[in-house]
Design an enzyme around this catalytic site. Structure first.
Site, short mmCIF file in Angstrom:
data_model
loop_
_atom_site.label_atom_id
_atom_site.label_comp_id
_atom_site.label_asym_id
_atom_site.label_seq_id
_atom_site.Cartn_x
_atom_site.Cartn_y
_atom_site.Cartn_z
N GLU A 296 0.90 -1.13 0.05
CA GLU A 296 -0.07 0.07 0.11
C GLU A 296 0.97 1.38 -0.02
OE1 GLU A 296 -3.26 1.76 -0.16
OE2 GLU A 296 -3.64 -0.05 0.59
N ASP A 300 1.38 3.97 -3.09
CA ASP A 300 0.94 5.42 -2.69
C ASP A 300 2.11 6.34 -3.31
OD1 ASP A 300 -1.47 4.70 -2.00
OD2 ASP A 300 -1.21 5.11 0.03
N SER A 508 -7.12 2.83 -4.13
CA SER A 508 -5.99 3.65 -3.49
C SER A 508 -4.81 3.68 -4.36
CB SER A 508 -5.34 2.58 -2.10
OG SER A 508 -4.87 1.37 -2.77
#
Length: 588
Positions: A296, A300, A508
């Site tokens: 994650e 990002d 995301s």
């Protein structure tokens, strides 16, 4: 005995009796209590373990009501409305904090309550930046007396995390007008139990890409920075305000963005950015373990930096207290992710707060106590008021994941909105895939049951709801804040994790991508001598609405339904559509 002496003794005795009566009355002042919040059952995903040890200590946060919060949100809407005379006149941190502060009467009432319960002043700390919090060091036994509750240890099966929480709590009726929320109590979310909005795609065969990642056509099958930059028209823009403009990534999942992976990513997909990096800010015990790269976190930071280079990027590693250990007596915080990070950012100097921030996690709205959600949402409003644009991933469960049953005891099947996506003071990003772009089927979207439709959405949302007719009429709240607001590609992102190339999907991925586009728009404004965009929703739903590519196909199935269909204009799958940087440049 002289009459004067008798009279003096009578006065003295009366004074003693009066003082005793006053003390008794003062004590009774806090005996009339009423429930603040409760759950019918243990929240889904958690299980009871044991009673919490009476001498276990933690920091209890009392969130005082913000005296001028209506003025704060009204100011936010004025400074965010491109047709208003105050547009772009963002508040200073001090001005915003003043509007978010509690009334002196609220401070006095809470102080008196704590004093009556024998809480020493040395155990009470007033936090800054986050709109009126009193932090009190207490034992479980003290907290149970203060809140009329019972604390237990609960286990989260998916993350193996243990926390100390309560299924209900109460406050004296006199405090209800003064206190929004007390934590930790009935909110069970933690940095490790929140739902991720990205997932690996191990079954995909890695496609060969050119050194620069290919061009726009590649976005049909594989996502790279080059295809996104061409698809959303940012490739030719060169940032000029990198001395003031910043982009922030909020990390809460116990993951850390890896610098070696970023260099390998740059070498393959953004060669001109090689040797540039990002800074890490540790919040609330957050860590920066470069030996454990996070999917994650890497997703990002690799895409925010690649989209916005050379704009400075900040990764906020926000911790929480370690999982509850029965013999641990020294935890310093309460595991709750939103409050610590927001309070930290809002306590910074304005020059330290990024103009653009992206957040890639969330949870079902119904699992967050409403008072808690409102408090956190108001903090997002405070952040917007100082000139920051906050993007939030819409989620990867369509209109609702799992069985979609309510947790209020009725177990009614309803579409399940996500939080913080349902907050009206953030900009929510859904997902697309393919070329031409179509809604990806997992794109989170829907309507809040906590927050009403904000004024900036009234026209567009009403049009969509009217078009639905009676479809799903009993499954969603047509009068709720609708999301997402925007969208971007969400499928087959190439990410370097632990030195290896992997495919990752999820909203995301979409949120950091859109944040990168808007970080460049903020650069454009700042370089032109204008203020940052700040809260953009009133802008994108009005004068800038033509700056997006409408997505008119696909849907977001869930809860045993086909989900909402994507249509021209706004829709609860892809919002207003995907950004076109060059069009937006002309509109802002």
């Amino acid at each position: 005995m002289k009459a004067s002496l008798v009279w003096s003794l009578a006065i003295a005795l009366g004074s003693v009796q009066l003082c005793a009566a006053s003390a008794k009355l003062f004590s009774r002042r806090w005996e009339d209590v009423a429930e603040k919040h409760s759950w019918v059952d243990v929240p889904r995903g958690w299980e009871y373990v044991s009673p919490a040890p009476a001498d276990y200590e933690f920091d209890m946060r009392v969130g005082l009501k913000q005296d001028k919060v209506d003025d704060l949100t009204a100011t936010l809407m004025e400074t965010s409305d491109p047709t208003h005379a105050k547009y772009g006149k963002h508040l200073t941190v001090v001005e915003a904090e003043a509007l978010a502060a509690p009334h002196p009467d609220s401070v006095e009432a809470v102080d008196a309550w704590l004093e009556d319960h024998g809480v020493p002043p040395a155990n009470v700390v007033r936090s800054t930046g986050g709109g009126g919090w009193v932090v009190v060091r207490v034992s479980v036994a003290q907290a149970e007396r203060l809140l009329g509750t019972k604390y237990n240890v609960y286990h989260h099966t998916a993350s193996s995390e243990r926390v100390v929480r309560a299924l209900s709590y109460s406050l004296p009726r006199e405090l209800h007008p003064h206190v929004d929320v007390v934590t930790p109590t009935t909110y069970f979310g933690t940095p490790h139990s929140m739902r991720r909005t990205s997932f690996l795609q191990p079954d995909r065969v890695l496609q060969p890409t050119t050194k620069d990642g290919g061009a726009r056509a590649d976005c049909a099958s594989v996502i790279t920075p080059a295809c996104l930059r061409e698809l959303y028209n940012t490739a030719s823009y060169v940032p000029r305000a990198t001395n003031v403009n910043k982009l922030g990534v909020a990390g809460f999942l116990g993951e850390w963005a890896n610098r070696n992976d970023l260099q390998k990513f740059f070498a393959q997909f953004r060669p001109d950015a090689v040797n540039s990096s990002f800074s890490t800010v540790l919040v609330n015990g957050g860590l920066d373990n470069q030996n454990v790269p996070g999917v994650e976190a890497n997703l990002d930071i690799q895409y925010t930096t690649a989209m916005s280079f050379p704009t400075p990027n900040i990764y906020y590693s926000t911790g929480g207290s370690p999982p509850f250990i029965p013999d641990s007596q020294t935890p310093k915080n309460t595991n709750e992710p939103y409050l610590e990070w927001l309070s930290f950012v809002l306590s910074r100097n304005k020059s330290e707060i990024p103009q653009t921030i992206t957040i890639s996690y969330g949870d079902d709205e119904q699992t967050v106590p409403k008072e808690y959600a409102v408090k956190v949402c108001n903090l997002f409003a405070q952040l917007g008021a100082v000139g920051t644009t906050v993007f939030v991933a819409s989620g990867d469960s369509g209109v609702g994941g799992g069985d979609c049953l309510t947790n209020d005891g009725t177990k009614k099947k309803l579409f399940q909105p996500a939080f913080p996506a349902s907050c009206p003071f953030v900009t929510v990003v859904g997902g697309t895939h393919k070329i031409p772009e179509t809604a990806v089927d997992f794109s989170g979207g829907g309507f809040s049951r906590y927050f009403g439709t904000p004024a900036y959405q009234n026209v567009t949302v009403a049009k969509y709801v009217k078009g639905l007719g009676t479809t799903y009429a009993k499954l969603y709240n047509p009068a709720g804040r609708a999301y997402p607001d925007l969208a971007a590609q969400a499928y087959a992102y190439q990410v370097i994790v632990g030195g290896a190339l992997q495919y990752v999907a999820g909203t995301s991925a979409s949120s950091p991508t859109v944040a990168g586009v808007f970080a460049l728009l903020n650069d454009f404004r700042l370089a032109s001598g204008k203020p940052s965009l700040g809260f953009i929703n009133p802008l994108i739903y009005s004068t800038a609405s033509k700056g997006f590519n409408a997505v008119v196909s696909g849907s977001n199935p869930g809860c045993g339904t086909a989900g909402f269909p994507a249509k021209a204009g706004w829709n609860p799958v892809t919002g207003l559509g995907t950004p076109d940087f060059e069009k937006l440049q002309k509109l802002i």
